[in-house]
Design a protein around this motif. Structure first.
Motif, PDB file in Angstrom:
ATOM      1  N   ALA A 105       0.834  -1.212   0.000  1.00 17.82           N
ATOM      2  CA  ALA A 105       0.000   0.000   0.000  1.00 17.82           C
ATOM      3  C   ALA A 105       0.865   1.258   0.000  1.00 17.82           C
ATOM      4  CB  ALA A 105      -0.937   0.000   1.210  1.00 17.82           C
ATOM      5  N   ALA A 106       1.884   1.286   0.834  1.00 17.23           N
ATOM      6  CA  ALA A 106       2.764   2.454   0.903  1.00 17.23           C
ATOM      7  C   ALA A 106       3.492   2.672  -0.424  1.00 17.23           C
ATOM      8  CB  ALA A 106       3.771   2.294   2.043  1.00 17.23           C
ATOM      9  N   ARG A 107       3.968   1.596  -1.010  1.00 18.38           N
ATOM     10  CA  ARG A 107       4.721   1.717  -2.266  1.00 18.38           C
ATOM     11  C   ARG A 107       3.825   2.066  -3.447  1.00 18.38           C
ATOM     12  NH1 ARG A 107       8.208  -3.189  -0.207  1.00 18.38           N
ATOM     13  NH2 ARG A 107      10.096  -2.034   0.325  1.00 18.38           N
ATOM     14  N   ALA A 108       2.610   1.536  -3.462  1.00 18.10           N
ATOM     15  CA  ALA A 108       1.713   1.760  -4.596  1.00 18.10           C
ATOM     16  C   ALA A 108       0.836   2.998  -4.399  1.00 18.10           C
ATOM     17  CB  ALA A 108       0.829   0.529  -4.807  1.00 18.10           C
ATOM     18  N   GLY A 109       0.880   3.587  -3.201  1.00 18.09           N
ATOM     19  CA  GLY A 109       0.082   4.775  -2.940  1.00 18.09           C
ATOM     20  C   GLY A 109      -1.400   4.475  -2.835  1.00 18.09           C
ATOM     21  N   THR A 110      -1.724   3.382  -2.141  1.00 24.71           N
ATOM     22  CA  THR A 110      -3.118   2.968  -2.014  1.00 24.71           C
ATOM     23  C   THR A 110      -3.392   2.519  -0.586  1.00 24.71           C
ATOM     24  OG1 THR A 110      -4.791   1.602  -3.077  1.00 24.71           O
ATOM     25  CG2 THR A 110      -2.641   0.593  -2.778  1.00 24.71           C
ATOM     26  N   ASN A 111      -4.557   1.951  -0.330  1.00 25.86           N
ATOM     27  CA  ASN A 111      -4.850   1.446   1.012  1.00 25.86           C
ATOM     28  C   ASN A 111      -4.568  -0.064   1.080  1.00 25.86           C
ATOM     29  OD1 ASN A 111      -7.270  -0.110   0.278  1.00 25.86           O
ATOM     30  ND2 ASN A 111      -8.261   1.873   0.020  1.00 25.86           N
ATOM     31  N   GLU A 112      -4.621  -0.621   2.270  1.00 23.05           N
ATOM     32  CA  GLU A 112      -4.243  -2.024   2.452  1.00 23.05           C
ATOM     33  C   GLU A 112      -5.212  -2.998   1.793  1.00 23.05           C
ATOM     34  OE1 GLU A 112      -3.240  -2.857   6.531  1.00 23.05           O
ATOM     35  OE2 GLU A 112      -1.687  -1.313   6.543  1.00 23.05           O
ATOM     36  N   ASP A 113      -6.505  -2.692   1.779  1.00 24.04           N
ATOM     37  CA  ASP A 113      -7.457  -3.588   1.103  1.00 24.04           C
ATOM     38  C   ASP A 113      -7.177  -3.650  -0.389  1.00 24.04           C
ATOM     39  OD1 ASP A 113      -8.772  -4.224   3.476  1.00 24.04           O
ATOM     40  OD2 ASP A 113     -10.272  -2.638   3.229  1.00 24.04           O
ATOM     41  N   THR A 114      -6.921  -2.505  -0.983  1.00 28.47           N
ATOM     42  CA  THR A 114      -6.579  -2.467  -2.406  1.00 28.47           C
ATOM     43  C   THR A 114      -5.249  -3.172  -2.638  1.00 28.47           C
ATOM     44  OG1 THR A 114      -7.802  -0.413  -2.679  1.00 28.47           O
ATOM     45  CG2 THR A 114      -6.183  -0.925  -4.372  1.00 28.47           C
ATOM     46  N   ALA A 115      -4.305  -2.997  -1.726  1.00 28.44           N
ATOM     47  CA  ALA A 115      -2.998  -3.649  -1.859  1.00 28.44           C
ATOM     48  C   ALA A 115      -3.134  -5.167  -1.866  1.00 28.44           C
ATOM     49  CB  ALA A 115      -2.073  -3.203  -0.729  1.00 28.44           C
ATOM     50  N   VAL A 116      -4.023  -5.708  -1.046  1.00 30.54           N
ATOM     51  CA  VAL A 116      -4.237  -7.159  -1.031  1.00 30.54           C
ATOM     52  C   VAL A 116      -4.830  -7.610  -2.362  1.00 30.54           C
ATOM     53  CG1 VAL A 116      -5.586  -9.026   0.034  1.00 30.54           C
ATOM     54  CG2 VAL A 116      -4.373  -7.377   1.476  1.00 30.54           C
ATOM     55  N   ARG A 117      -5.796  -6.852  -2.888  1.00 30.87           N
ATOM     56  CA  ARG A 117      -6.383  -7.194  -4.194  1.00 30.87           C
ATOM     57  C   ARG A 117      -5.316  -7.146  -5.289  1.00 30.87           C
ATOM     58  NH1 ARG A 117      -9.850  -3.037  -5.201  1.00 30.87           N
ATOM     59  NH2 ARG A 117      -8.599  -2.218  -6.874  1.00 30.87           N
ATOM     60  N   GLU A 118      -4.466  -6.126  -5.239  1.00 33.26           N
ATOM     61  CA  GLU A 118      -3.404  -6.000  -6.236  1.00 33.26           C
ATOM     62  C   GLU A 118      -2.385  -7.126  -6.101  1.00 33.26           C
ATOM     63  OE1 GLU A 118      -2.072  -2.019  -5.436  1.00 33.26           O
ATOM     64  OE2 GLU A 118      -3.657  -1.122  -6.656  1.00 33.26           O
ATOM     65  N   ALA A 119      -2.023  -7.474  -4.874  1.00 35.42           N
ATOM     66  CA  ALA A 119      -1.073  -8.566  -4.657  1.00 35.42           C
ATOM     67  C   ALA A 119      -1.629  -9.876  -5.187  1.00 35.42           C
ATOM     68  CB  ALA A 119      -0.726  -8.685  -3.176  1.00 35.42           C
ATOM     69  N   THR A 120      -2.908 -10.119  -4.966  1.00 35.01           N
ATOM     70  CA  THR A 120      -3.546 -11.336  -5.475  1.00 35.01           C
ATOM     71  C   THR A 120      -3.445 -11.391  -7.002  1.00 35.01           C
ATOM     72  OG1 THR A 120      -5.052 -11.376  -3.584  1.00 35.01           O
ATOM     73  CG2 THR A 120      -5.704 -12.648  -5.517  1.00 35.01           C
ATOM     74  N   ALA A 121      -3.684 -10.264  -7.654  1.00 35.55           N
ATOM     75  CA  ALA A 121      -3.582 -10.205  -9.120  1.00 35.55           C
ATOM     76  C   ALA A 121      -2.152 -10.461  -9.581  1.00 35.55           C
ATOM     77  CB  ALA A 121      -4.077  -8.851  -9.626  1.00 35.55           C
ATOM     78  N   VAL A 122      -1.182  -9.823  -8.925  1.00 36.99           N
ATOM     79  CA  VAL A 122       0.223 -10.006  -9.319  1.00 36.99           C
ATOM     80  C   VAL A 122       0.636 -11.462  -9.105  1.00 36.99           C
ATOM     81  CG1 VAL A 122       2.619  -9.376  -8.809  1.00 36.99           C
ATOM     82  CG2 VAL A 122       0.852  -7.597  -8.948  1.00 36.99           C
ATOM     83  N   PHE A 123       0.221 -12.067  -7.993  1.00 37.34           N
ATOM     84  CA  PHE A 123       0.572 -13.465  -7.744  1.00 37.34           C
ATOM     85  C   PHE A 123      -0.028 -14.382  -8.813  1.00 37.34           C
ATOM     86  CE2 PHE A 123       1.158 -12.771  -2.884  1.00 37.34           C
ATOM     87  CZ  PHE A 123       2.439 -12.286  -3.114  1.00 37.34           C
TER      88      PHE A 123
END
Length: 133
Positions: free
Chosen positions: A78-96
């Motif tokens: 979230a800190a690196r992507a400039g977003t919140n933690e819920d969005t970061a989890v969704r993004e991480a799931t997509a990247v994985f």
């Protein structure tokens, strides 16, 4: 898999509004994942990624892997992507999911084994069920 194809897939899976956010999310997840993996494993992963994305992995590798859980991963992404933690989890799931398709299956097996169960849950279902508890 080529750089543009990977970013496009992350954008679609994470339902991001454009390539810029998808690029930031991908780099944030790869950097954070590299911090969690043993350096040898991170280097093997980087070798199978397009050069532009491999840099995110190689710049973050340390001789000793950091041990952290899903909460820390979400906070860092979230800190690196400039977003919140819920969005970061969704993004991480997509990247994985994209990594699972882009990397050799044996390598993804090793990545899954190196992750704690709470982070492993973000991997595609077949991989999330593998690995030690």
């Amino acid at each position: 898999m080529q750089h543009d194809e990977m970013i496009g897939k992350v954008q679609a899976l994470a339902q991001l509004p454009g390539r810029g956010p998808a690029e930031r999310a991908t780099e944030a997840v790869l950097t954070t994942l590299a911090e969690r993996l043993p350096s040898g494993l991170a280097h093997h992963m980087a070798a199978q990624l397009p050069p532009g994305l491999a840099v995110s992995v190689l710049q973050a590798t340390e001789p000793q892997a950091e041990r952290f859980d899903l909460t820390t991963l979400a906070g860092r992404v979230a800190a690196r992507a400039g977003t919140n933690e819920d969005t970061a989890v969704r993004e991480a799931t997509a990247v994985f999911e994209v990594l699972d398709a882009a990397l050799a299956p044996e390598l993804m097996d090793h990545v899954a084994e190196a992750l704690p169960s709470d982070i492993r849950e973000l991997l595609p279902v077949a991989r999330a069920d593998e690995g030690p508890e």
